[in-house]
Write a protein that holds these residues in place. Sequence first.
Motif, mmCIF file in Angstrom:
data_model
loop_
_atom_site.group_PDB
_atom_site.id
_atom_site.type_symbol
_atom_site.label_atom_id
_atom_site.label_comp_id
_atom_site.label_asym_id
_atom_site.label_seq_id
_atom_site.Cartn_x
_atom_site.Cartn_y
_atom_site.Cartn_z
ATOM 1 N N VAL A 167 -0.738 9.660 -3.705
ATOM 2 C CA VAL A 167 -0.697 10.867 -2.877
ATOM 3 C C VAL A 167 0.424 11.793 -3.331
ATOM 4 C CG1 VAL A 167 -0.262 11.742 -0.538
ATOM 5 C CG2 VAL A 167 -1.750 9.781 -0.876
ATOM 6 N N ALA A 168 1.590 11.217 -3.620
ATOM 7 C CA ALA A 168 2.729 12.028 -4.037
ATOM 8 C C ALA A 168 2.429 12.784 -5.328
ATOM 9 C CB ALA A 168 3.963 11.140 -4.221
ATOM 10 N N GLY A 179 11.373 1.079 -9.771
ATOM 11 C CA GLY A 179 12.067 0.029 -9.031
ATOM 12 C C GLY A 179 11.247 -0.490 -7.855
ATOM 13 N N PHE A 180 10.628 0.409 -7.096
ATOM 14 C CA PHE A 180 9.799 -0.007 -5.966
ATOM 15 C C PHE A 180 8.578 -0.793 -6.440
ATOM 16 C CE2 PHE A 180 12.102 3.078 -3.313
ATOM 17 C CZ PHE A 180 12.187 2.346 -2.131
ATOM 18 N N ALA A 196 1.031 3.598 6.360
ATOM 19 C CA ALA A 196 2.114 3.260 5.434
ATOM 20 C C ALA A 196 1.874 3.892 4.070
ATOM 21 C CB ALA A 196 2.233 1.744 5.294
ATOM 22 N N GLY A 197 0.609 3.913 3.647
ATOM 23 C CA GLY A 197 0.292 4.557 2.374
ATOM 24 C C GLY A 197 0.591 6.039 2.406
ATOM 25 N N GLY A 198 0.214 6.675 3.526
ATOM 26 C CA GLY A 198 0.503 8.103 3.652
ATOM 27 C C GLY A 198 1.994 8.389 3.688
ATOM 28 N N TYR A 246 0.825 -1.201 0.000
ATOM 29 C CA TYR A 246 0.000 0.000 0.000
ATOM 30 C C TYR A 246 0.861 1.253 0.000
ATOM 31 C CZ TYR A 246 -4.284 2.629 0.758
ATOM 32 O OH TYR A 246 -5.350 3.473 0.612
ATOM 33 N N GLY A 247 2.027 1.162 0.635
ATOM 34 C CA GLY A 247 2.935 2.301 0.641
ATOM 35 C C GLY A 247 3.363 2.705 -0.758
#
Length: 411
Positions: free
Chosen positions: A238-239, A387-388, A355-357, A230-231
């Motif tokens: 969000v970013a 990459g993530f 974690a998402g935030g 979720y991050g």
Amino acid sequence: MSSAPAPTTPGPDLASGQLRNLLLATIASAVGFWAWTIVGPLGKRYAEQMQLDATQTAVLVAMPIFVGSIARVPVGALTDRYGGRVMFTVVLGTTAPLVLLTGLVGRMGSFPLLVAVAFFLGIAGTVFAVGVPFCSAWYEAHRKGFATGVFGAGMVGTAVSAFFTPRLVGAVGALGAHVVIAAVVAVTAVVCWLALRDSPVHAAKTPEPVLPKIRHAFTLKVTWQLCFLYGVVFGAFVAFSNYLPTYLNNVYAWDATAAGSRTAGFALAAVVARPVGGILADRVGPKLVTLSSLAGTAVLAVVVALQPGQERVYGPVFLLMALFLGLGTGGVFGWVGRAAPAKDVGTIGGIIAAAGGLGGYFPPLVMGATYDAEHNSYFVGLSLLAGFAVVSFLLALTVRNGGRTDERTVP
């Protein structure tokens, strides 16, 4: 006394309140997200007013995201204890004066003070950790993906913020715009107190101390797995929703209003895709939905990193990325009700939401720090996103209860 089990099919009381409470919670979430993201669309304005560089602007834009992420953990646990009606009212009631204070401090032109106020404005972002357990409790196990997916459409508040905030500033001034937004938030808090009702399933639970629940949630492997997934997907959403106006201005020279309109389109596409991701998670399994999301995100991040020069190219690419990220956010949260113990859904949901935030907090800082001003390029930051996404794709293969016919956790 042990908690009473939730029915596997909705009883008369449960069924009668499902849709009304789900829609009210979604509206409350949209208003909270609007307040949470009002700094991003005005980032360029603040940068010019206070003569901020790219790193300072990124810090300012990211600050509400930081608190809105960390505070989701205790707020999710408190929602398990006190219910969504109380917590929606408290969160939005606290947010309204903070929105007004943001406008007052912004008018003063003090960067340190504005960063401090933006820090506390992050409380608005905890509204998501309230809604997930609240809505999940209203629906039976095989429809929790639908419930959290529809509630997740409250992310439309980011699109509302990107589209309307610069226009409100243009129409009534910066302070007037913040007054209007604060009033909307305050009215919504009152409506939540008067109209929302907690699920009978929540009423049947025996209250448990908050801190032990949080500690227990952190001992579960699935908590960490879903946090990472979720991050990446929600963090990227969000970013982009907060930093995209700055990105479009630096790379393609769009002004605040034009960049805000395009950012609103990005956010709206993700919002539309999120409930679809939740519904698909119920039907084909959250694993397939999440894997598809991460694969698409990785490919499109590479395309964006190559910085296509024409809007007819990069516009659809950004929209497709938003769709994949929206599907992923719905898919991952559709996984929570299956993989998490029923009594810990609210707490684990709060941790995953945090974690998402946090996933959305760091990318703007990285984008600002790695921005190549000479070539107007964000190649490094976007390559890191790709990459993530690949690492997350591999991790998603290991999470349990992700298939269409897997065992589902029934409260």
